[in-house]
Motif scaffolding. Structure first.
Motif, PDB file in Angstrom:
ATOM      1  N   ARG A 266       7.844   4.132 -14.018  1.00 22.22           N
ATOM      2  CA  ARG A 266       8.025   4.028 -12.568  1.00 22.22           C
ATOM      3  C   ARG A 266       8.440   5.372 -11.962  1.00 22.22           C
ATOM      4  NH1 ARG A 266       6.132  -0.619  -9.945  1.00 22.22           N
ATOM      5  NH2 ARG A 266       6.079  -2.259 -11.542  1.00 22.22           N
TER       6      ARG A 266
ATOM      7  N   ALA B 245      10.280   4.383  -0.697  1.00 19.58           N
ATOM      8  CA  ALA B 245      10.906   5.057  -1.839  1.00 19.58           C
ATOM      9  C   ALA B 245      12.201   4.363  -2.254  1.00 19.58           C
ATOM     10  CB  ALA B 245      11.180   6.522  -1.491  1.00 19.58           C
TER      11      ALA B 245
ATOM     12  N   CYS C 277      11.440   1.491  -4.471  1.00 13.49           N
ATOM     13  CA  CYS C 277      11.027   1.961  -5.800  1.00 13.49           C
ATOM     14  C   CYS C 277      12.247   2.337  -6.638  1.00 13.49           C
ATOM     15  CB  CYS C 277      10.084   3.156  -5.667  1.00 13.49           C
ATOM     16  SG  CYS C 277       8.500   2.794  -4.884  1.00 13.49           S
TER      17      CYS C 277
ATOM     18  N   SER D 232       0.809  -1.219   0.000  1.00 14.19           N
ATOM     19  CA  SER D 232       0.000   0.000   0.000  1.00 14.19           C
ATOM     20  C   SER D 232       0.841   1.268   0.000  1.00 14.19           C
ATOM     21  CB  SER D 232      -0.939  -0.006   1.217  1.00 14.19           C
ATOM     22  OG  SER D 232      -0.179  -0.116   2.414  1.00 14.19           O
ATOM     23  N   ALA D 233       1.932   1.274   0.732  1.00 17.04           N
ATOM     24  CA  ALA D 233       2.821   2.450   0.780  1.00 17.04           C
ATOM     25  C   ALA D 233       4.252   1.982   0.556  1.00 17.04           C
ATOM     26  CB  ALA D 233       2.685   3.180   2.107  1.00 17.04           C
TER      27      ALA D 233
ATOM     28  N   GLU E   7       7.632   8.346 -13.047  1.00 23.23           N
ATOM     29  CA  GLU E   7       6.473   9.235 -13.022  1.00 23.23           C
ATOM     30  C   GLU E   7       5.532   8.909 -11.869  1.00 23.23           C
ATOM     31  OE1 GLU E   7       4.909   8.688 -16.945  1.00 23.23           O
ATOM     32  OE2 GLU E   7       5.832  10.536 -17.667  1.00 23.23           O
ATOM     33  N   ALA E   8       5.544   7.647 -11.424  1.00 27.04           N
ATOM     34  CA  ALA E   8       4.638   7.226 -10.361  1.00 27.04           C
ATOM     35  C   ALA E   8       5.133   7.610  -8.973  1.00 27.04           C
ATOM     36  CB  ALA E   8       4.423   5.710 -10.428  1.00 27.04           C
ATOM     37  N   LEU E   9       6.382   8.068  -8.875  1.00 33.70           N
ATOM     38  CA  LEU E   9       6.913   8.453  -7.569  1.00 33.70           C
ATOM     39  C   LEU E   9       6.185   9.676  -7.027  1.00 33.70           C
ATOM     40  CD1 LEU E   9      10.748   8.025  -8.163  1.00 33.70           C
ATOM     41  CD2 LEU E   9       9.217   6.476  -6.938  1.00 33.70           C
ATOM     42  N   ASP E  10       6.075   9.748  -5.716  1.00 36.18           N
ATOM     43  CA  ASP E  10       5.337  10.852  -5.088  1.00 36.18           C
ATOM     44  C   ASP E  10       6.129  12.153  -5.069  1.00 36.18           C
ATOM     45  OD1 ASP E  10       3.159   9.238  -4.589  1.00 36.18           O
ATOM     46  OD2 ASP E  10       3.894   8.600  -2.620  1.00 36.18           O
ATOM     47  N   GLU E  11       7.436  12.082  -5.213  1.00 35.51           N
ATOM     48  CA  GLU E  11       8.243  13.297  -5.153  1.00 35.51           C
ATOM     49  C   GLU E  11       9.330  13.264  -6.210  1.00 35.51           C
ATOM     50  OE1 GLU E  11      11.440  11.901  -1.725  1.00 35.51           O
ATOM     51  OE2 GLU E  11       9.778  13.226  -1.180  1.00 35.51           O
TER      52      GLU E  11
END
Length: 388
Positions: free
Chosen positions: A176, A154, A157, A150-151, A178-182
């Motif tokens: 992948r 980083a 990833c 779920s989380a 682009e899907a990062l949160d930052e």
């Protein structure tokens, strides 16, 4: 492998630690697993205690138990999964990482085992496949683990992104990213992300990443790279603006950077700005005051359609160089811009220096032009070059 790609190699020690069964913790934290008979628990704990000192012994016993329990009930198959994990840990300690990964894969397929436990084994299998040099399988297992988390952390990833780049799966790596949160933090990750975007053909994303980094990293290389990418994307105006910003901040300096900035302004549709920089460079001694530099200045004012400055600059070039082509260019521009007296002087000098075209231009100037006469001033401007 392209320059700048980062290899992610987890330590062997970290892999082996992650393979510990930790039965007491597992039985306390995992829910919905089938209850194990006390004999299984005692045997598993005993084997785990000997894993460090006698991996070969543990490997043999755990493998035999796993084979024996394959067709049993839910409790048997849950115990089998734990024996497979022990066998994998023993194999890894002996450097048999491929075999360890395969036994972990088999453990993951045990349906009676709790879902969270199976997910953890899938991650361990990814590391074992990686240690065995079977990176495509490592990518598959780690990707499946991340997708079911779920989380996702980083670091994991980024580990997957690094493995994908080693396989040159640029589009998958870019997705992948682009899907990062930052946004990427740190020079290594920024360099890796830039490499991925460029290799995937996503120059727009690469340029955005470069521009974001310019606020934090004002190195000359960063400014040059951003401007070059903007020009590659067909946006010379942006390239000129980026170079200008780097120049104003002091990251770019010297003769070559100044000439490059002038060329970018010419290509980007801001020739007057190019001319202003060139004039200041000549006055400050950044540029050598020779025919090459003054010819570039003349071309910049010509492209800016500043008639007075362009004619003055070309006349200075022609007088210094005494080349027929420079006098001819001055005469052509003066003719097109209605400066008949200057045009006549320049064209006659060009003719005297051997420019055969000058005769036709002089005829046109005197009103004796026939069909096929030289072009007008506006047409002649199309021949302006942006380089020296």
């Amino acid at each position: 492998m392209p320059h700048g790609v980062i290899r992610y190699r987890p330590s062997l020690k970290g892999l082996l630690t992650g393979l510990s069964v930790l039965l007491l913790m597992a039985s306390a934290s995992l829910q919905a697993q089938p209850a194990l008979p006390g004999s299984f628990i005692r045997d598993l704990k005993g084997l785990e205690a000997r894993l460090e000192q006698a991996p070969a012994e543990v490997l043999g016993k755990a493998r035999r138990q796993a084979e024996r329990l394959a067709a049993g009930n839910d409790a048997d198959r849950w115990a089998r999964a734990l024996y497979l994990q022990l066998a994998a840990g023993a194999a890894a300690r002996q450097g048999e990482h491929g075999q360890a990964a395969e036994w972990l894969d088999a453990a993951v397929k045990s349906e009676p085992a709790p879902a969270a436990w199976r997910q953890a084994r899938r991650r361990e299998a990814a590391f074992q496949y990686r240690a065995a040099g079977r990176t495509p399988l490592a990518v598959d297992r780690l990707a499946r683990w991340l997708e079911a988390t779920s989380a996702p952390p980083a670091d994991e990833c980024w580990r997957l992104i690094g493995w994908l780049t080693e396989l040159e799966r640029w589009e998958s790596a870019a997705t992948r990213l682009e899907a990062l949160d930052e946004a990427p933090q740190g020079e290594d990750r920024r360099t890796l992300a830039l490499t991925i975007y460029r290799q995937a053909g996503r120059d727009g994303e690469a340029l955005s990443l470069l521009r974001e980094g310019l606020d934090r990293e004002a190195s000359p290389q960063a400014w040059r790279r951003a401007a070059a990418l903007a020009q590659h994307l067909g946006d010379p105006a942006l390239a000129a603006a980026l170079w200008e910003a780097g120049w104003q901040r002091g990251a770019l300096s010297g003769e070559e950077d100044l000439r490059r900035m002038a060329s970018l302004h010419l290509a980007g549709g801001t020739p007057a700005r190019a001319a202003e920089h060139l004039e200041r460079g000549l006055e400050a001694g950044v540029l050598a005051s020779d025919a090459r530099q003054r010819r570039l200045l003349a071309r910049a004012w010509e492209a800016a359609r500043d008639h007075g400055r362009a004619l003055s600059a070309w006349e200075a070039v022609a007088r210094e160089s005494e080349q027929a082509d420079d006098w001819l260019r001055l005469g052509q521009l003066a003719h097109g811009w209605g400066e008949a007296a200057l045009a006549g002087r320049a064209l006659r000098r060009a003719r005297a220096l051997g420019a055969e075209e000058a005769e036709a231009w002089l005829a046109s100037l005197s009103g004796g032009a026939e069909q096929g006469a030289p072009p007008t001033g506006d047409q002649s401007e199309s021949s302006v070059q942006t380089g020296a």
